[in-house]
Design an enzyme around this catalytic site. Structure first.
Site, PDB file in Angstrom:
ATOM      1  N   GLY A 109       0.842  -1.205   0.000  1.00 19.85           N
ATOM      2  CA  GLY A 109       0.000   0.000   0.000  1.00 19.85           C
ATOM      3  C   GLY A 109       0.869   1.243   0.000  1.00 19.85           C
ATOM      4  O   GLY A 109       0.509   2.287   0.540  1.00 19.85           O
ATOM      5  N   ALA A 110       2.030   1.120  -0.645  1.00 20.31           N
ATOM      6  CA  ALA A 110       3.068   2.151  -0.543  1.00 20.31           C
ATOM      7  C   ALA A 110       2.660   3.484  -1.161  1.00 20.31           C
ATOM      8  O   ALA A 110       3.216   4.519  -0.806  1.00 20.31           O
ATOM      9  CB  ALA A 110       4.358   1.642  -1.184  1.00 20.31           C
TER      10      ALA A 110
ATOM     11  N   GLY B 116      -0.405   4.695  -0.913  1.00 19.69           N
ATOM     12  CA  GLY B 116      -1.580   5.189  -0.178  1.00 19.69           C
ATOM     13  C   GLY B 116      -1.213   6.305   0.784  1.00 19.69           C
ATOM     14  O   GLY B 116      -0.051   6.724   0.859  1.00 19.69           O
TER      15      GLY B 116
ATOM     16  N   ILE C 282      -1.210   6.398   4.176  1.00 21.05           N
ATOM     17  CA  ILE C 282      -0.296   6.021   5.261  1.00 21.05           C
ATOM     18  C   ILE C 282       1.104   5.818   4.691  1.00 21.05           C
ATOM     19  O   ILE C 282       2.096   6.277   5.268  1.00 21.05           O
ATOM     20  CB  ILE C 282      -0.788   4.761   6.009  1.00 21.05           C
ATOM     21  CG1 ILE C 282      -2.100   5.070   6.744  1.00 21.05           C
ATOM     22  CG2 ILE C 282       0.268   4.267   7.002  1.00 21.05           C
ATOM     23  CD1 ILE C 282      -2.743   3.882   7.429  1.00 21.05           C
ATOM     24  N   GLY C 283       1.176   5.153   3.541  1.00 17.13           N
ATOM     25  CA  GLY C 283       2.463   4.952   2.880  1.00 17.13           C
ATOM     26  C   GLY C 283       3.216   6.264   2.708  1.00 17.13           C
ATOM     27  O   GLY C 283       4.422   6.351   2.968  1.00 17.13           O
TER      28      GLY C 283
ATOM     29  N   ARG D 102     -13.631  -0.549   2.614  1.00 18.02           N
ATOM     30  CA  ARG D 102     -15.047  -0.888   2.445  1.00 18.02           C
ATOM     31  C   ARG D 102     -15.655   0.002   1.361  1.00 18.02           C
ATOM     32  O   ARG D 102     -15.664   1.212   1.472  1.00 18.02           O
ATOM     33  CB  ARG D 102     -15.802  -0.695   3.765  1.00 18.02           C
ATOM     34  CG  ARG D 102     -17.179  -1.344   3.732  1.00 18.02           C
ATOM     35  CD  ARG D 102     -18.002  -0.975   4.937  1.00 18.02           C
ATOM     36  NE  ARG D 102     -17.414  -1.508   6.165  1.00 18.02           N
ATOM     37  CZ  ARG D 102     -18.074  -2.236   7.051  1.00 18.02           C
ATOM     38  NH1 ARG D 102     -19.338  -2.547   6.854  1.00 18.02           N
ATOM     39  NH2 ARG D 102     -17.487  -2.652   8.152  1.00 18.02           N
TER      40      ARG D 102
ATOM     41  N   GLN E  23      -0.508 -12.890   0.536  1.00 15.93           N
ATOM     42  CA  GLN E  23       0.699 -12.257   1.073  1.00 15.93           C
ATOM     43  C   GLN E  23       1.370 -13.136   2.142  1.00 15.93           C
ATOM     44  O   GLN E  23       2.593 -13.176   2.219  1.00 15.93           O
ATOM     45  CB  GLN E  23       0.371 -10.850   1.595  1.00 15.93           C
ATOM     46  CG  GLN E  23      -0.087  -9.950   0.435  1.00 15.93           C
ATOM     47  CD  GLN E  23      -0.205  -8.486   0.786  1.00 15.93           C
ATOM     48  OE1 GLN E  23      -0.004  -8.090   1.926  1.00 15.93           O
ATOM     49  NE2 GLN E  23      -0.537  -7.672  -0.201  1.00 15.93           N
TER      50      GLN E  23
ATOM     51  N   GLY F 233      -3.217  -2.709   7.751  1.00 13.59           N
ATOM     52  CA  GLY F 233      -4.457  -2.702   6.962  1.00 13.59           C
ATOM     53  C   GLY F 233      -5.596  -3.391   7.696  1.00 13.59           C
ATOM     54  O   GLY F 233      -5.416  -4.469   8.261  1.00 13.59           O
TER      55      GLY F 233
ATOM     56  N   ASP G  38      -3.916   3.022  18.908  1.00 11.12           N
ATOM     57  CA  ASP G  38      -4.861   3.069  20.027  1.00 11.12           C
ATOM     58  C   ASP G  38      -4.111   3.337  21.333  1.00 11.12           C
ATOM     59  O   ASP G  38      -4.547   4.121  22.168  1.00 11.12           O
ATOM     60  CB  ASP G  38      -5.621   1.742  20.110  1.00 11.12           C
ATOM     61  CG  ASP G  38      -6.153   1.340  18.747  1.00 11.12           C
ATOM     62  OD1 ASP G  38      -7.015   2.049  18.232  1.00 11.12           O
ATOM     63  OD2 ASP G  38      -5.682   0.330  18.179  1.00 11.12           O
TER      64      ASP G  38
ATOM     65  N   HIS H 126      -8.158  -4.124  17.201  1.00 10.87           N
ATOM     66  CA  HIS H 126      -8.088  -2.739  16.733  1.00 10.87           C
ATOM     67  C   HIS H 126      -9.430  -2.380  16.116  1.00 10.87           C
ATOM     68  O   HIS H 126      -9.654  -2.532  14.928  1.00 10.87           O
ATOM     69  CB  HIS H 126      -6.971  -2.532  15.708  1.00 10.87           C
ATOM     70  CG  HIS H 126      -7.092  -1.205  15.021  1.00 10.87           C
ATOM     71  ND1 HIS H 126      -6.905  -0.014  15.691  1.00 10.87           N
ATOM     72  CD2 HIS H 126      -7.447  -0.854  13.763  1.00 10.87           C
ATOM     73  CE1 HIS H 126      -7.123   0.991  14.857  1.00 10.87           C
ATOM     74  NE2 HIS H 126      -7.455   0.507  13.684  1.00 10.87           N
TER      75      HIS H 126
HETATM   76  P1  NAI Z   1      -5.279   4.260   1.177  1.00  5.98           P
HETATM   77  O1  NAI Z   1      -6.500   3.800   0.484  1.00  5.98           O
HETATM   78  O2  NAI Z   1      -4.856   5.680   1.055  1.00  5.98           O
HETATM   79  O3  NAI Z   1      -4.038   3.375   0.688  1.00  5.98           O
HETATM   80  C1  NAI Z   1      -4.085   1.999   0.607  1.00  5.98           C
HETATM   81  C2  NAI Z   1      -3.183   1.600  -0.529  1.00  5.98           C
HETATM   82  O4  NAI Z   1      -3.074   0.176  -0.517  1.00  5.98           O
HETATM   83  C3  NAI Z   1      -3.712   1.984  -1.900  1.00  5.98           C
HETATM   84  O5  NAI Z   1      -2.727   2.709  -2.610  1.00  5.98           O
HETATM   85  C4  NAI Z   1      -4.016   0.637  -2.562  1.00  5.98           C
HETATM   86  O6  NAI Z   1      -3.769   0.653  -3.959  1.00  5.98           O
HETATM   87  C5  NAI Z   1      -3.059  -0.280  -1.836  1.00  5.98           C
HETATM   88  N1  NAI Z   1      -3.454  -1.697  -1.839  1.00  5.98           N
HETATM   89  C6  NAI Z   1      -4.697  -2.220  -1.760  1.00  5.98           C
HETATM   90  N2  NAI Z   1      -4.652  -3.547  -1.843  1.00  5.98           N
HETATM   91  C7  NAI Z   1      -3.352  -3.880  -1.964  1.00  5.98           C
HETATM   92  C8  NAI Z   1      -2.678  -5.109  -2.105  1.00  5.98           C
HETATM   93  N3  NAI Z   1      -3.356  -6.264  -2.164  1.00  5.98           N
HETATM   94  N4  NAI Z   1      -1.339  -5.091  -2.211  1.00  5.98           N
HETATM   95  C9  NAI Z   1      -0.660  -3.932  -2.189  1.00  5.98           C
HETATM   96  N5  NAI Z   1      -1.247  -2.727  -2.072  1.00  5.98           N
HETATM   97  C10 NAI Z   1      -2.580  -2.702  -1.954  1.00  5.98           C
HETATM   98  O7  NAI Z   1      -5.451   3.827   2.696  1.00  5.98           O
HETATM   99  P2  NAI Z   1      -4.637   4.296   3.978  1.00  5.98           P
HETATM  100  O8  NAI Z   1      -5.271   5.489   4.571  1.00  5.98           O
HETATM  101  O9  NAI Z   1      -3.196   4.359   3.629  1.00  5.98           O
HETATM  102  O10 NAI Z   1      -4.923   3.093   4.979  1.00  5.98           O
HETATM  103  C11 NAI Z   1      -4.432   1.794   4.727  1.00  5.98           C
HETATM  104  C12 NAI Z   1      -5.055   0.783   5.665  1.00  5.98           C
HETATM  105  O11 NAI Z   1      -4.681   1.040   7.001  1.00  5.98           O
HETATM  106  C13 NAI Z   1      -6.577   0.772   5.665  1.00  5.98           C
HETATM  107  O12 NAI Z   1      -7.005  -0.569   5.666  1.00  5.98           O
HETATM  108  C14 NAI Z   1      -6.931   1.438   6.963  1.00  5.98           C
HETATM  109  O13 NAI Z   1      -8.202   1.030   7.422  1.00  5.98           O
HETATM  110  C15 NAI Z   1      -5.825   0.936   7.837  1.00  5.98           C
HETATM  111  N6  NAI Z   1      -5.574   1.676   9.082  1.00  5.98           N
HETATM  112  C16 NAI Z   1      -5.216   0.955  10.196  1.00  5.98           C
HETATM  113  C17 NAI Z   1      -4.932   1.571  11.390  1.00  5.98           C
HETATM  114  C18 NAI Z   1      -4.548   0.765  12.599  1.00  5.98           C
HETATM  115  O14 NAI Z   1      -4.423   1.369  13.661  1.00  5.98           O
HETATM  116  N7  NAI Z   1      -4.341  -0.537  12.532  1.00  5.98           N
HETATM  117  C19 NAI Z   1      -5.027   3.024  11.509  1.00  5.98           C
HETATM  118  C20 NAI Z   1      -5.371   3.709  10.294  1.00  5.98           C
HETATM  119  C21 NAI Z   1      -5.635   3.032   9.122  1.00  5.98           C
END
Ligand code: NAI
Length: 328
Positions: free
Chosen positions: A11-12, A14, A16-17, A94, A114, A132, A161, A189
């Protein structure tokens, strides 16, 4: 000088990336004397790969002294080759009309693939952090899909958290976060997590006694920490990204470099401690040393805490049940 460590981030491209990669390359995660090679994974989609190229251009433009190499991937089998660390951030969000069950299944597929790839090509000592969502269940699936790797190498991120709880409690007792010790978060989480300051101390004094307000705990603190993600979406129009990236850095840094006896929170496969069924990917208070985590043992669990722990465990068991047919 140390030889470089290989770090894969999925998800590099995205959000968070974008907040994470620069800090890893800057040495915030593994230390200012540790060179890193970034192996970046994104979906094969042309737009995503192009965006990833853009991020890599910016990383190059930082001229990070510790960056010893960087590659782009759409296949986990190459992205995870010989890696020391995997930060699995990419997940399926979602979509409209998507049920929780569909979300679980879509992610189960990703994390099965993965997990298998990690099993096949990563270093046997690889440390895996799943960010994720649903993070605990995704980490559980990856772990189950990698029977050739030690289960203890798989973790889920509860650190955001934990840090949220720390910041709320520090503000409440008018201390800096560094003065608060022995904070922890139990469970999933998700809003069911149980942030627990009963054991927390500041200057050796009990934080719980200083606060002395069970109503604040139940009606203000727990809902504030539990619903923080939603509050940030509401305010920012986007989900937490920089704070999530920061928590990922904290999690991996503490795991790799140790906490010097201090507590932190990690989502880890249970060894049966505190009655949590073995293998359940659960947030526990831990200390870390020499690259290993240890659950803090012997904590008293009162009736209220047991109720909260049961609730978050029930949710995790249901998630696990929902993906059972996909996991061997
Ligand atoms: P984002 O949508 O901006 O980025 C996610 C990226 O992952 C996208 O660029 C997408 O193309 C890529 N991606 C999707 N499926 C993939 C796969 N199979 N292989 C490689 N890359 C893939 O989302 P964001 O904001 O970066 O969040 C990422 C995840 O982190 C979300 O699931 C979010 O719910 C989760 N999250 C978890 C937290 C925690 O505390 N555990 C806190 C905040 C977010």
């Amino acid at each position: 000088t140390k030889s470089p460590m290989r770090v894969s981030v999925s998800g590099a491209a995205g959000q968070i990336g974008y907040a994470l990669l620069f800090r890893i390359a800057n040495g915030d995660m593994l230390g200012k004397d540790q060179p890193v090679i970034l192996q970046l994974l994104e979906i094969a989609d042309e737009k995503a790969q192009k965006a990833l190229q853009g991020v890599m251009m910016e990383i190059n433009d930082c001229a990070f002294p510790l960056l010893a190499g960087m590659t782009a991937h759409s296949d986990p089998m190459t992205a995870f080759k010989d890696i020391d660390f995997a930060l699995l951030v990419g997940a399926r969000p979602r979509g409209p009309g998507m049920e929780r069950k569909d979300l679980l299944e879509a992610n189960a597929q990703i994390f099965t693939v993965q997990g298998k790839a990690l099993d096949a090509v990563a270093k046997r000592t690889v440390k895996v952090l799943v960010v994720g969502n649903p993070a605990n269940t995704n980490a559980y699936i990856a772990m189950k899909s990698a029977p050739g790797l030690p289960s203890k190498n798989f973790t889920a991120m509860l650190r955001l958290d934990h840090n949220r709880a720390l910041s709320q409690v520090a503000a409440k007792v008018n201390k800096s976060v560094t003065e608060i010790e022995k904070m922890c978060v139990w469970g999933n989480h998700s809003p069911t997590m149980y942030a627990d300051y009963r054991f927390a101390t500041t200057d050796g004094k009990s934080v719980k006694e200083m606060i002395n307000d069970d109503v604040w705990n139940k009606d203000v603190f727990l809902p504030t920490v539990g619903k923080r993600g939603a509050a940030i979406i509401e305010a920012r129009g986007l989900s937490s990204a920089a704070s999530a990236a920061n928590a990922a850095i904290d999690h991996v840094r503490d795991w790799a470099l140790g906490t010097n006896g201090k507590w932190t929170t990690m989502g880890i496969p249970s060894d049966g401690s505190y009655g949590i069924p073995e293998g359940t990917m659960f947030g526990f208070p831990v200390t870390t040393a020499n690259g290993e985590y240890q659950i803090v043992q012997g904590l008293a669990i009162d009736a209220f805490s047991q109720e909260r722990i049961n609730l978050t465990l029930k949710e995790l068991s249901e998630e696990r049940e929902g993906v059972k047919h996909l996991v061997g």
